[in-house]
Structure formats: C-alpha cells, structure tokens
Design a protein around this motif. Sequence first.
Motif, PDB file in Angstrom:
ATOM      1  N   THR A   2     -31.579  -0.398  29.905  1.00 18.59           N
ATOM      2  CA  THR A   2     -31.164  -1.328  30.937  1.00 18.59           C
ATOM      3  C   THR A   2     -30.758  -2.618  30.240  1.00 18.59           C
ATOM      4  O   THR A   2     -31.599  -3.387  29.798  1.00 18.59           O
ATOM      5  CB  THR A   2     -32.299  -1.589  31.947  1.00 18.59           C
ATOM      6  N   ARG A   3     -29.456  -2.807  30.101  1.00 20.75           N
ATOM      7  CA  ARG A   3     -28.947  -4.025  29.476  1.00 20.75           C
ATOM      8  C   ARG A   3     -29.031  -5.166  30.478  1.00 20.75           C
ATOM      9  O   ARG A   3     -28.816  -4.972  31.669  1.00 20.75           O
ATOM     10  CB  ARG A   3     -27.497  -3.837  29.052  1.00 20.75           C
ATOM     11  N   VAL A   4     -29.315  -6.347  29.969  1.00 25.53           N
ATOM     12  CA  VAL A   4     -29.358  -7.543  30.806  1.00 25.53           C
ATOM     13  C   VAL A   4     -28.555  -8.632  30.122  1.00 25.53           C
ATOM     14  O   VAL A   4     -28.235  -8.541  28.938  1.00 25.53           O
ATOM     15  CB  VAL A   4     -30.811  -7.993  31.078  1.00 25.53           C
ATOM     16  N   ASP A   5     -28.253  -9.683  30.872  1.00 26.45           N
ATOM     17  CA  ASP A   5     -27.422 -10.766  30.349  1.00 26.45           C
ATOM     18  C   ASP A   5     -28.207 -11.979  29.876  1.00 26.45           C
ATOM     19  O   ASP A   5     -27.654 -12.833  29.201  1.00 26.45           O
ATOM     20  CB  ASP A   5     -26.418 -11.211  31.420  1.00 26.45           C
ATOM     21  N   ALA A   6     -29.478 -12.074  30.264  1.00 29.80           N
ATOM     22  CA  ALA A   6     -30.240 -13.273  29.925  1.00 29.80           C
ATOM     23  C   ALA A   6     -31.678 -12.905  29.568  1.00 29.80           C
ATOM     24  O   ALA A   6     -32.212 -11.919  30.069  1.00 29.80           O
ATOM     25  CB  ALA A   6     -30.220 -14.235  31.106  1.00 29.80           C
ATOM     26  N   PRO A   7     -32.311 -13.708  28.726  1.00 28.92           N
ATOM     27  CA  PRO A   7     -33.719 -13.470  28.394  1.00 28.92           C
ATOM     28  C   PRO A   7     -34.601 -13.607  29.624  1.00 28.92           C
ATOM     29  O   PRO A   7     -34.241 -14.268  30.595  1.00 28.92           O
ATOM     30  CB  PRO A   7     -34.039 -14.564  27.377  1.00 28.92           C
ATOM     31  N   GLY A   8     -35.753 -12.980  29.563  1.00 27.35           N
ATOM     32  CA  GLY A   8     -36.725 -13.067  30.641  1.00 27.35           C
ATOM     33  C   GLY A   8     -37.934 -12.236  30.272  1.00 27.35           C
ATOM     34  O   GLY A   8     -37.995 -11.655  29.186  1.00 27.35           O
ATOM     35  N   PRO A   9     -38.900 -12.134  31.190  1.00 22.79           N
ATOM     36  CA  PRO A   9     -40.096 -11.334  30.910  1.00 22.79           C
ATOM     37  C   PRO A   9     -39.719  -9.875  30.636  1.00 22.79           C
ATOM     38  O   PRO A   9     -38.979  -9.257  31.392  1.00 22.79           O
ATOM     39  CB  PRO A   9     -40.919 -11.452  32.192  1.00 22.79           C
ATOM     40  N   GLY A  10     -40.220  -9.359  29.533  1.00 25.14           N
ATOM     41  CA  GLY A  10     -39.960  -7.959  29.195  1.00 25.14           C
ATOM     42  C   GLY A  10     -38.608  -7.696  28.569  1.00 25.14           C
ATOM     43  O   GLY A  10     -38.281  -6.557  28.250  1.00 25.14           O
ATOM     44  N   VAL A  11     -37.798  -8.736  28.417  1.00 23.09           N
ATOM     45  CA  VAL A  11     -36.469  -8.570  27.822  1.00 23.09           C
ATOM     46  C   VAL A  11     -36.594  -8.792  26.317  1.00 23.09           C
ATOM     47  O   VAL A  11     -37.241  -9.736  25.875  1.00 23.09           O
ATOM     48  CB  VAL A  11     -35.454  -9.550  28.439  1.00 23.09           C
ATOM     49  N   ARG A  12     -35.990  -7.906  25.551  1.00 22.96           N
ATOM     50  CA  ARG A  12     -36.037  -8.053  24.104  1.00 22.96           C
ATOM     51  C   ARG A  12     -34.683  -7.755  23.497  1.00 22.96           C
ATOM     52  O   ARG A  12     -33.849  -7.082  24.110  1.00 22.96           O
ATOM     53  CB  ARG A  12     -37.104  -7.157  23.490  1.00 22.96           C
ATOM     54  N   GLU A  13     -34.483  -8.276  22.304  1.00 28.61           N
ATOM     55  CA  GLU A  13     -33.275  -7.968  21.558  1.00 28.61           C
ATOM     56  C   GLU A  13     -33.441  -6.588  20.927  1.00 28.61           C
ATOM     57  O   GLU A  13     -34.469  -6.304  20.316  1.00 28.61           O
ATOM     58  CB  GLU A  13     -33.029  -9.006  20.464  1.00 28.61           C
ATOM     59  N   VAL A  14     -32.432  -5.749  21.098  1.00 30.01           N
ATOM     60  CA  VAL A  14     -32.464  -4.389  20.557  1.00 30.01           C
ATOM     61  C   VAL A  14     -31.262  -4.220  19.635  1.00 30.01           C
ATOM     62  O   VAL A  14     -30.124  -4.497  20.019  1.00 30.01           O
ATOM     63  CB  VAL A  14     -32.432  -3.339  21.693  1.00 30.01           C
ATOM     64  N   ARG A  15     -31.537  -3.765  18.438  1.00 27.00           N
ATOM     65  CA  ARG A  15     -30.476  -3.566  17.443  1.00 27.00           C
ATOM     66  C   ARG A  15     -29.799  -2.216  17.683  1.00 27.00           C
ATOM     67  O   ARG A  15     -30.454  -1.184  17.794  1.00 27.00           O
ATOM     68  CB  ARG A  15     -31.075  -3.605  16.036  1.00 27.00           C
ATOM     69  N   ILE A  16     -28.468  -2.249  17.750  1.00 25.02           N
ATOM     70  CA  ILE A  16     -27.640  -1.053  17.896  1.00 25.02           C
ATOM     71  C   ILE A  16     -26.926  -0.846  16.563  1.00 25.02           C
ATOM     72  O   ILE A  16     -26.327  -1.779  16.028  1.00 25.02           O
ATOM     73  CB  ILE A  16     -26.583  -1.235  19.007  1.00 25.02           C
ATOM     74  N   THR A  17     -26.985   0.370  16.042  1.00 23.65           N
ATOM     75  CA  THR A  17     -26.332   0.701  14.783  1.00 23.65           C
ATOM     76  C   THR A  17     -25.216   1.698  15.057  1.00 23.65           C
ATOM     77  O   THR A  17     -25.437   2.716  15.708  1.00 23.65           O
ATOM     78  CB  THR A  17     -27.334   1.305  13.782  1.00 23.65           C
ATOM     79  N   HIS A  18     -24.020   1.389  14.569  1.00 23.05           N
ATOM     80  CA  HIS A  18     -22.856   2.264  14.695  1.00 23.05           C
ATOM     81  C   HIS A  18     -22.641   2.963  13.354  1.00 23.05           C
ATOM     82  O   HIS A  18     -22.709   2.319  12.304  1.00 23.05           O
ATOM     83  CB  HIS A  18     -21.610   1.458  15.073  1.00 23.05           C
ATOM     84  N   LEU A  19     -22.386   4.273  13.413  1.00 26.13           N
ATOM     85  CA  LEU A  19     -22.166   5.046  12.197  1.00 26.13           C
ATOM     86  C   LEU A  19     -20.897   5.860  12.352  1.00 26.13           C
ATOM     87  O   LEU A  19     -20.513   6.227  13.476  1.00 26.13           O
ATOM     88  CB  LEU A  19     -23.339   5.991  11.937  1.00 26.13           C
ATOM     89  N   GLU A  20     -20.269   6.186  11.227  1.00 26.33           N
ATOM     90  CA  GLU A  20     -19.040   6.971  11.271  1.00 26.33           C
ATOM     91  C   GLU A  20     -18.905   7.844  10.035  1.00 26.33           C
ATOM     92  O   GLU A  20     -19.557   7.617   9.010  1.00 26.33           O
ATOM     93  CB  GLU A  20     -17.817   6.066  11.399  1.00 26.33           C
ATOM     94  N   MET A  21     -18.011   8.818  10.178  1.00 27.11           N
ATOM     95  CA  MET A  21     -17.603   9.688   9.081  1.00 27.11           C
ATOM     96  C   MET A  21     -16.091   9.812   9.208  1.00 27.11           C
ATOM     97  O   MET A  21     -15.588  10.086  10.305  1.00 27.11           O
ATOM     98  CB  MET A  21     -18.284  11.053   9.228  1.00 27.11           C
ATOM     99  N   THR A  22     -15.360   9.597   8.114  1.00 25.91           N
ATOM    100  CA  THR A  22     -13.899   9.617   8.188  1.00 25.91           C
ATOM    101  C   THR A  22     -13.267  10.759   7.396  1.00 25.91           C
ATOM    102  O   THR A  22     -12.043  10.823   7.287  1.00 25.91           O
ATOM    103  CB  THR A  22     -13.327   8.263   7.716  1.00 25.91           C
ATOM    104  N   ASP A  23     -14.092  11.639   6.866  1.00 28.34           N
ATOM    105  CA  ASP A  23     -13.580  12.789   6.117  1.00 28.34           C
ATOM    106  C   ASP A  23     -14.592  13.920   6.270  1.00 28.34           C
ATOM    107  O   ASP A  23     -15.787  13.708   6.038  1.00 28.34           O
ATOM    108  CB  ASP A  23     -13.425  12.413   4.640  1.00 28.34           C
ATOM    109  N   PRO A  24     -14.145  15.115   6.653  1.00 26.05           N
ATOM    110  CA  PRO A  24     -15.103  16.211   6.830  1.00 26.05           C
ATOM    111  C   PRO A  24     -15.870  16.555   5.556  1.00 26.05           C
ATOM    112  O   PRO A  24     -16.977  17.089   5.624  1.00 26.05           O
ATOM    113  CB  PRO A  24     -14.247  17.384   7.303  1.00 26.05           C
ATOM    114  N   ALA A  25     -15.328  16.225   4.393  1.00 30.43           N
ATOM    115  CA  ALA A  25     -16.014  16.500   3.127  1.00 30.43           C
ATOM    116  C   ALA A  25     -17.267  15.633   2.964  1.00 30.43           C
ATOM    117  O   ALA A  25     -18.107  15.915   2.110  1.00 30.43           O
ATOM    118  CB  ALA A  25     -15.061  16.275   1.956  1.00 30.43           C
TER     119      ALA A  25
END
Length: 192
Positions: A2-25
Amino acid sequence: MTRVDAPGPGVREVRITHLEMTDPAELTPAREPRVEASFVRAGRPAPELSRYFYRAVGGDWYWLDRIEWTYDQWLAWVSAPGHELWYAVVDGVPAGYVELDRSSGGPGSVEIAYFGLLPSYAGLGLGGWLLTRAIERAWAVEGTTRVWVHTSELDSEAALSNYQARGLRVCGTETELWDTSRPSPGPWRTAR
C-alpha cells in the motif's frame, strides 16, 4: 503493498530494487529442484488462477495493490497482449508461478511481473529452477532484448539473491513510502 504519499503512523520507507538482463548468455541456470516438477503454461486467460497465485504467494509479502481488484480488472490483466502465466507443478499441485508481461518497460522488454512460490514449497530448490524457466521463456519471445524484474525489501529474503544468482543485475533503486501499520494479511484474509 500500500503506497502512500506522506509519512504517518506505520508508514515506512521501502527500498525497491530493479534488476535486468540484456543478453540470454547472462543466465546462470539453477540446478534441478529436489522434487520432480513441471513448468506449465496457462493456455488461456484465467483471472481466477492469477488471483489465486497473487494471494497465495504474495499474501505474506505485502502484495496488496491488487487485493481489491474486480473480476473484470483481473480479466483485463490476464487477457492483455503479451501476458503469460506459467506455473510449477509438483505431485499434481501448483507450487509457484510467474507472470510475464511484454507491455511495460519499452519495446523488446519482458517483465517478470510476478514471481514466487507457495509457502509450503519453499526450501525445495524450486525458486531458482522456476526463475530459470521463466527467464528462458522470456528470452524465447521473439524480439526480446531485455528481461527485467523489481523486488522490495519486504519480499522474501531469498528473492533478491535468487534474481542475482540467475544473472540479473541491479540497474536501479528507489524508495517508496508504504503503509505497513498492519501485518500483511497472508494468503487468506482471516489467516491472522
């Protein structure tokens, strides 16, 4: 989640990591699982199956953005061009799944939109095997130039290491505000 727009009780920063592969090898295949498993494609759009896996797999990991979706929203998701749902079967029982999506990330991109195991199938070597099959399938789609996925720090501890062990590399991170004031509901609303 549940994404929110502002800090508040129970709201925390969550790190999102994006990963990719650009060659099947770049794929480093996992070894075979410790149980016999098959990789099966849902041969037609099945909103009930997609929703089942979403809840059964993501219920413990704050996958909340689609909880309130209607049947028509699920049907639109699984019927969209470029969507594929694949799942692992062990002893005749669905054990985990992956949904591939070619509609996001630009031309030639295939997103591993959802991926995971049912809780009772963790620890059997299925995660790496299933991810290997998913990446192989993504590269089998004609015109694929990139396979990508994102994960959050609230996902399974094994998620990020599994992605990296298969050859996906980090291509970006971001932080979002999420309401984590209540525990993730688990696979069933009343399970906790």
